[in-house]
Motif scaffolding. Structure first.
Motif, PDB file in Angstrom:
ATOM      1  N   LEU A  72      32.900  43.857  43.154  1.00 47.24           N
ATOM      2  CA  LEU A  72      33.471  42.689  42.270  1.00 47.24           C
ATOM      3  C   LEU A  72      33.960  43.284  41.026  1.00 47.24           C
ATOM      4  N   ILE A  73      35.216  42.828  40.867  1.00 44.48           N
ATOM      5  CA  ILE A  73      36.057  43.027  39.677  1.00 44.48           C
ATOM      6  C   ILE A  73      35.880  42.146  38.514  1.00 44.48           C
ATOM      7  N   TYR A  74      36.004  40.869  38.637  1.00 46.03           N
ATOM      8  CA  TYR A  74      35.870  39.958  37.693  1.00 46.03           C
ATOM      9  C   TYR A  74      35.469  38.713  38.205  1.00 46.03           C
ATOM     10  N   TYR A  75      34.747  37.819  37.631  1.00 43.30           N
ATOM     11  CA  TYR A  75      34.409  36.546  38.000  1.00 43.30           C
ATOM     12  C   TYR A  75      34.624  35.407  36.952  1.00 43.30           C
ATOM     13  N   SER A  76      34.639  34.140  37.327  1.00 41.56           N
ATOM     14  CA  SER A  76      34.616  33.099  36.197  1.00 41.56           C
ATOM     15  C   SER A  76      33.714  32.073  36.734  1.00 41.56           C
ATOM     16  N   ALA A  77      32.628  32.092  35.942  1.00 48.33           N
ATOM     17  CA  ALA A  77      31.477  31.047  36.367  1.00 48.33           C
ATOM     18  C   ALA A  77      31.812  29.774  36.384  1.00 48.33           C
ATOM     19  N   SER A  78      32.809  29.373  35.257  1.00 50.03           N
ATOM     20  CA  SER A  78      33.221  28.069  35.287  1.00 50.03           C
ATOM     21  C   SER A  78      34.619  27.937  34.578  1.00 50.03           C
ATOM     22  N   GLU A  79      35.209  27.129  34.466  1.00 44.98           N
ATOM     23  CA  GLU A  79      36.692  27.023  33.925  1.00 44.98           C
ATOM     24  C   GLU A  79      36.503  27.173  32.521  1.00 44.98           C
ATOM     25  N   GLY A  80      37.247  28.231  31.707  1.00 46.99           N
ATOM     26  CA  GLY A  80      37.272  28.601  30.602  1.00 46.99           C
ATOM     27  C   GLY A  80      36.584  29.793  30.434  1.00 46.99           C
ATOM     28  N   THR A  81      35.635  30.209  31.347  1.00 47.21           N
ATOM     29  CA  THR A  81      34.916  31.666  31.009  1.00 47.21           C
ATOM     30  C   THR A  81      35.425  32.514  32.165  1.00 47.21           C
ATOM     31  N   THR A  82      35.450  33.997  31.841  1.00 50.40           N
ATOM     32  CA  THR A  82      35.651  35.141  32.773  1.00 50.40           C
ATOM     33  C   THR A  82      34.642  36.080  32.058  1.00 50.40           C
ATOM     34  N   ASP A  83      34.332  36.845  33.086  1.00 45.40           N
ATOM     35  CA  ASP A  83      33.201  37.951  32.760  1.00 45.40           C
ATOM     36  C   ASP A  83      33.557  39.214  33.819  1.00 45.40           C
ATOM     37  N   LYS A  84      33.111  40.643  33.441  1.00 49.67           N
ATOM     38  CA  LYS A  84      33.320  41.646  34.169  1.00 49.67           C
ATOM     39  C   LYS A  84      32.522  41.581  35.237  1.00 49.67           C
ATOM     40  N   GLY A  85      32.910  42.347  36.089  1.00 52.23           N
ATOM     41  CA  GLY A  85      32.008  42.619  37.320  1.00 52.23           C
ATOM     42  C   GLY A  85      31.651  44.197  37.376  1.00 52.23           C
ATOM     43  N   GLU A  86      31.709  44.493  38.511  1.00 55.58           N
ATOM     44  CA  GLU A  86      31.628  46.060  38.722  1.00 55.58           C
ATOM     45  C   GLU A  86      32.516  47.042  38.385  1.00 55.58           C
ATOM     46  N   VAL A  87      33.629  46.712  38.756  1.00 54.24           N
ATOM     47  CA  VAL A  87      34.844  47.712  38.693  1.00 54.24           C
ATOM     48  C   VAL A  87      36.088  47.006  38.083  1.00 54.24           C
ATOM     49  N   PRO A  88      36.055  46.574  36.632  1.00 54.83           N
ATOM     50  CA  PRO A  88      36.913  45.820  35.867  1.00 54.83           C
ATOM     51  C   PRO A  88      38.066  46.748  35.451  1.00 54.83           C
ATOM     52  N   ASN A  89      37.892  47.800  35.271  1.00 56.33           N
ATOM     53  CA  ASN A  89      39.004  48.809  34.649  1.00 56.33           C
ATOM     54  C   ASN A  89      40.160  48.628  35.358  1.00 56.33           C
ATOM     55  N   GLY A  90      41.213  48.455  34.524  1.00 53.21           N
ATOM     56  CA  GLY A  90      42.654  48.408  35.107  1.00 53.21           C
ATOM     57  C   GLY A  90      43.172  47.068  35.450  1.00 53.21           C
ATOM     58  N   TYR A  91      42.330  46.013  35.387  1.00 52.92           N
ATOM     59  CA  TYR A  91      42.486  44.702  35.566  1.00 52.92           C
ATOM     60  C   TYR A  91      42.397  43.969  34.408  1.00 52.92           C
ATOM     61  N   ASN A  92      43.095  42.443  34.399  1.00 54.77           N
ATOM     62  CA  ASN A  92      42.725  41.420  33.553  1.00 54.77           C
ATOM     63  C   ASN A  92      42.689  40.156  34.520  1.00 54.77           C
ATOM     64  N   VAL A  93      42.139  39.167  34.113  1.00 58.29           N
ATOM     65  CA  VAL A  93      42.188  37.944  34.786  1.00 58.29           C
ATOM     66  C   VAL A  93      42.375  36.676  33.855  1.00 58.29           C
ATOM     67  N   SER A  94      42.773  35.698  34.771  1.00 60.16           N
ATOM     68  CA  SER A  94      43.037  34.296  34.072  1.00 60.16           C
ATOM     69  C   SER A  94      42.381  33.255  34.822  1.00 60.16           C
TER      70      SER A  94
END
Lengths: 110, 115
Positions: free
Chosen positions: B45-67
């Motif tokens: 898991l890199i990143y996840y978004s539990a619901s609209e408007g929220t994002t959180d890091k997963g296991e391997v987030p370095n080097g990535y961004n999400v929207s």
């Protein structure tokens, strides 16, 4: 989310039942057991899930032990197209960091 | 067909280049995820978004961004690609409530090679 343990690979003869085991001894009471499979490099595909009771659908059956520490996915009549990697995971409401381990690579042989 | 759509399906980048992987779902799911899968490995898991408007890091987030652009769309950005980011990237979506649904629905993946 519960950590699951699966054998790395299994063989099955075409037409026979494939029984894929999964150990999830750390599973909590509100975690469901889900099974997915991944054919070649496609996205994983949902197969079946359960909480306590055994479940059956058109694809497979899921047998969960009474203590919920392990389960078995049964493909009743395996075909060559069932050759895939099968993942067993524990999942619960609010559990977003689901761990997909290496799974079990099932080889169905003619 | 209803499901999760990822674009592009294939991409080759040079080291240091940037790109955005797009993901959209039409199942009205609240939660969305980005995973990567290296050869012979499970999904991480890199990143996840539990619901609209929220994002959180997963296991391997370095080097990535999400929207999380809206309820339907969740994009993954590589700002400066590195060869270690060569992988297959999967987007997935799910409802918050488990047990009453089919868990995760995955897209078909984006195969990214960084040279």
């Amino acid at each position: 989310d519960a950590k699951t343990t699966q054998p790395p690979s299994m063989d099955c003869a075409e037409g026979r039942a494939a029984n894929l085991p999964c150990n999830h001894s750390t599973i909590s009471g509100n975690e469901y057991v889900y099974w997915y499979r991944q054919i070649h490099s496609q996205g994983p595909q949902y197969i079946i899930h359960g909480l306590k009771n055994n479940e059956t659908n058109e694809m497979a059956s899921l047998i969960i032990t009474e203590d919920r520490k392990s389960s078995t996915l049964i493909l009743p009549h395996a075909t060559l197209r069932d050759t895939a990697v099968y993942y067993c995971i524990g999942y619960y409401t609010g559990g977003f960091k689901t761990i997909f381990g290496a799974g079990t690579r099932l080889f169905v042989k003619a | 067909n209803a499901g999760v759509t990822q674009t592009p399906k294939f991409q080759v980048l040079k080291t240091g280049q940037s790109m955005t992987l797009q993901c959209a779902q039409d199942m009205n799911h609240n939660s969305m995820y980005w995973y990567r899968q290296d050869p012979g490995m499970g999904l991480r898991l890199i990143y996840y978004s539990a619901s609209e408007g929220t994002t959180d890091k997963g296991e391997v987030p370095n080097g990535y961004n999400v929207s999380r652009l809206n309820k339907r769309e969740f994009s993954l950005r590589l700002e400066s690609a590195a060869p270690s980011q060569t992988s297959v990237y999967f987007c997935a979506s799910s409802e918050l409530q488990s047990g009453a649904n089919y868990g995760y629905t995955f897209g078909s993946g984006t195969r990214l090679t960084v040279v």
